[in-house]
Design a protein around this motif. Sequence first.
Motif: not given
Length: 343
Positions: A190-214
């Motif tokens: 649905l999101m098309g090329d606006a979203v790029e997704a990758r996967t790992l065995d393990e990731v850190i806890d949830r994190l959301i970053l906007f514009d590298r400022t918040v």
Amino acid sequence: MAGPGTDEHPHGADRLCEAGDRVYSRAVRRGRVARRDAETVPCLLELALLHPDPDDMDWLVPTSPQEVMTRLLRGVYDEVSESQRRMGSAVAAFEWYAGLGGRTSTVGAGEGTALRVLDGPSRIQAALDEATEACTTEVLTVQPGGIRREHELSEGLHRALALRGRGVRMRDLYNHVARHGQGLLNYLDLMGDAVEARTLDEVIDRLILFDRTVAFVPANADRTMALELRHPALVEYLVTVFDRLWRLAIPLTAPLPDTGIEGISHREQSIAALLAEGHQDAVIAERLGISVRTCRAHIARLSETLGAASRTQLGVRIAQVGLEGPPRPLDPVEAVISLPDQA
């Protein structure tokens, strides 16, 4: 002394009850009122609006309205003066406290506090919506856990669509197990090329970053509290962590690398590496985003494949075949080569 029925008239002299108003008005008009007529409104005596007639104790005479007004205004003046005094003390105290924390509590003007605790889902949601509206270029997210359920994806769908509409680019990191969820595949489609997704065995806890400022991170285990971070050093550190994980991650459109060991899957190799580190089943399951039951099923299959009759023997076999290290990440060149044809 309070007379009978005083509790039935809990008011001040500035707002008489209906019965008190009638009796006091009559007393003012006539100059006095019979004591028996005031028995139902003892509040008039309590408030000193009526007092005994010194010439005849069976009668009550009213306090003059001018005297009552003067007394009321004096009380109001005293209350206002006390409030002003307390307000002045509070302002002086907090100005002093503000001077103590002036160097550490905030960042530049207009950027808000460096760290804010968001208590409760509604406040977290409101802060995320505000950051979404202000975002103009990029969103980075880490989404730990297993297969993403439809309702989890739909919770933030309105924000993602709003971002896509403004041309904002998004990069999402998931556990490998999330690849098996149809909901995530539908969301990405649905999101098309606006979203790029990758996967790992393990990731850190949830994190959301906007514009590298918040940045937003959980503040407790059940995620009913969150931290909103705006301190440049903290945000930059989290961006660096994300970028390094991103380089190690495998594009969702690329297959997971083969372990090179017949009968051992990529996930089983990840489990083997964590077993070699001494982790318990529950910890391994949480880190890989799978259930404990699924984890134990993989361990059983791993034991069978390696011919181990016990957990101790399994550890020895894992070391013998070289599964004690983390799975080798897919080289970027290999990732491109192994992408399915887009034609």
